[in-house]
Design an enzyme around this catalytic site. Structure first.
Site, short mmCIF file in Angstrom:
data_model
loop_
_atom_site.label_atom_id
_atom_site.label_comp_id
_atom_site.label_asym_id
_atom_site.label_seq_id
_atom_site.Cartn_x
_atom_site.Cartn_y
_atom_site.Cartn_z
N ASP A 1 -44.52 25.75 52.17
CA ASP A 1 -45.60 25.96 51.22
C ASP A 1 -46.55 27.00 51.84
O ASP A 1 -46.29 28.19 51.81
CB ASP A 1 -46.25 24.59 50.97
CG ASP A 1 -47.31 24.61 49.90
OD1 ASP A 1 -47.27 25.47 49.03
OD2 ASP A 1 -48.21 23.74 49.93
N ARG B 1 -39.19 10.20 45.86
CA ARG B 1 -38.18 10.84 46.71
C ARG B 1 -36.79 10.64 46.14
O ARG B 1 -35.89 11.44 46.39
CB ARG B 1 -38.23 10.25 48.13
CG ARG B 1 -39.51 10.52 48.89
CD ARG B 1 -39.34 10.14 50.36
NE ARG B 1 -40.61 9.98 51.06
CZ ARG B 1 -41.31 10.98 51.59
NH1 ARG B 1 -40.87 12.21 51.50
NH2 ARG B 1 -42.45 10.77 52.21
N GLU C 1 -35.85 21.88 56.80
CA GLU C 1 -37.13 21.52 56.17
C GLU C 1 -36.95 21.32 54.67
O GLU C 1 -36.07 21.93 54.07
CB GLU C 1 -38.13 22.67 56.39
CG GLU C 1 -39.20 22.40 57.43
CD GLU C 1 -40.27 21.42 56.97
OE1 GLU C 1 -40.02 20.59 56.07
OE2 GLU C 1 -41.36 21.48 57.56
N ASP C 2 -37.82 20.51 54.09
CA ASP C 2 -37.76 20.34 52.64
C ASP C 2 -38.36 21.54 51.91
O ASP C 2 -37.74 22.11 51.03
CB ASP C 2 -38.46 19.03 52.21
CG ASP C 2 -39.89 18.89 52.74
OD1 ASP C 2 -40.36 19.76 53.51
OD2 ASP C 2 -40.56 17.91 52.38
N PHE D 1 -46.70 21.77 42.43
CA PHE D 1 -46.40 20.67 43.34
C PHE D 1 -45.15 19.98 42.83
O PHE D 1 -45.09 19.58 41.67
CB PHE D 1 -47.57 19.70 43.45
CG PHE D 1 -47.42 18.75 44.60
CD1 PHE D 1 -47.87 19.10 45.86
CD2 PHE D 1 -46.78 17.52 44.43
CE1 PHE D 1 -47.70 18.25 46.95
CE2 PHE D 1 -46.60 16.66 45.51
CZ PHE D 1 -47.07 17.03 46.77
P1 IMP Z 1 -47.11 23.63 54.48
O1 IMP Z 1 -47.62 23.34 55.87
O2 IMP Z 1 -48.25 23.98 53.55
O3 IMP Z 1 -46.03 24.69 54.45
O4 IMP Z 1 -46.54 22.29 53.89
C1 IMP Z 1 -45.63 21.58 54.58
C2 IMP Z 1 -45.31 20.21 54.06
O5 IMP Z 1 -46.14 19.78 52.97
C3 IMP Z 1 -43.90 20.20 53.54
O6 IMP Z 1 -42.95 20.03 54.58
C4 IMP Z 1 -43.94 19.04 52.59
O7 IMP Z 1 -43.70 17.83 53.28
C5 IMP Z 1 -45.35 19.06 52.05
N1 IMP Z 1 -45.35 19.78 50.74
C6 IMP Z 1 -45.74 21.04 50.49
N2 IMP Z 1 -45.58 21.35 49.19
C7 IMP Z 1 -45.07 20.23 48.61
C8 IMP Z 1 -44.67 19.91 47.26
O8 IMP Z 1 -44.74 20.73 46.32
N3 IMP Z 1 -44.18 18.65 47.08
C9 IMP Z 1 -44.07 17.73 48.08
N4 IMP Z 1 -44.41 17.98 49.33
C10 IMP Z 1 -44.92 19.22 49.60
#
Ligand code: IMP
Length: 184
Positions: free
Chosen positions: A103, A165, A99-100, A152
């Site tokens: 959050d 990206r 995963e990237d 972010f």
């Molecule tokens: P989560 O479900 O809140 O954990 O977020 C998941 C997805 O939101 C990640 O896999 C990212 O693709 C995107 N995301 C969350 N935070 C960021 C950020 O700071 N920059 C870019 N993408 C983000």
């Protein structure tokens, strides 16, 4: 490329390379003697996956999954839609989800439930970045590149509205650049 949306650099290219090398060595040690299936969550994890996979020296394959998380520009709702599913079954496989960023954790929580139901032999997560302050569900990836503050971020695969990206580092997005769109 430098544009007003690109704020403070949080992780430099050489730090990314060093940490990816360390993660690859750790994963290779942990999975010694086993066949690994890497699952890359598109699109954000694509550069991380490509670099990490070249640092892993156990036999490994890769498959791709694309998901979209509904929500606002910076908040995921936890309602996840699969845009592209895996090509092959994962039953009995040693799975590592790449995963990237974690959050709120809601997207990963969904993925772990969805993929877990397919009966892999094991399933772990390797996330390049984590923002522990933002977590809404209890989960800690087995492998983490960097813990970052609640900002972010863009670059090294991470986007804002599909852009940035290609930055070779991870930077904070200037808040003024935030729009209502959320990338994946
Ligand atoms: P989560 O479900 O809140 O954990 O977020 C998941 C997805 O939101 C990640 O896999 C990212 O693709 C995107 N995301 C969350 N935070 C960021 C950020 O700071 N920059 C870019 N993408 C983000």
């Amino acid at each position: 490329m430098r544009d007003d949306a690109v704020g403070e650099i949080l992780v430099q290219p050489d730090e990314l390379a060093r940490r990816v090398r360390e993660l690859g060595a750790q994963i290779s040690e942990d999975y010694a003697g086993r066949d690994l299936l890497l699952i890359c969550v598109l699109k954000g994890a694509m550069f991380f996956l490509a670099d990490l996979m070249r640092r892993i020296d156990v036999p490994c394959e890769v498959d791709f999954m694309a998901v979209a998380s509904y929500g606002s520009a910076t908040d995921s709702s936890g309602v996840v839609r699969i845009l592209k599913d895996l090509d092959a079954a994962i039953e009995g496989r040693e799975v590592l989800i790449v995963e990237d960023i974690v959050d709120s954790g809601l997207t990963l929580h969904y993925l772990l439930r969805n993929l877990g139901a397919r009966n892999p032999a094991s399933m772990e997560v390797c996330a390049l970045l984590t923002k522990p302050e933002r977590r809404k569900v209890e989960l800690e990836p087995r492998y983490v590149g960097f813990e970052i503050p609640n900002r972010f971020v863009i670059g090294y695969g991470l986007d804002h509205a599909e852009r940035y990206r290609n930055l070779p580092f991870v930077a904070a997005l200037n808040p003024a650049a935030l729009t209502a769109d959320k990338g994946d």
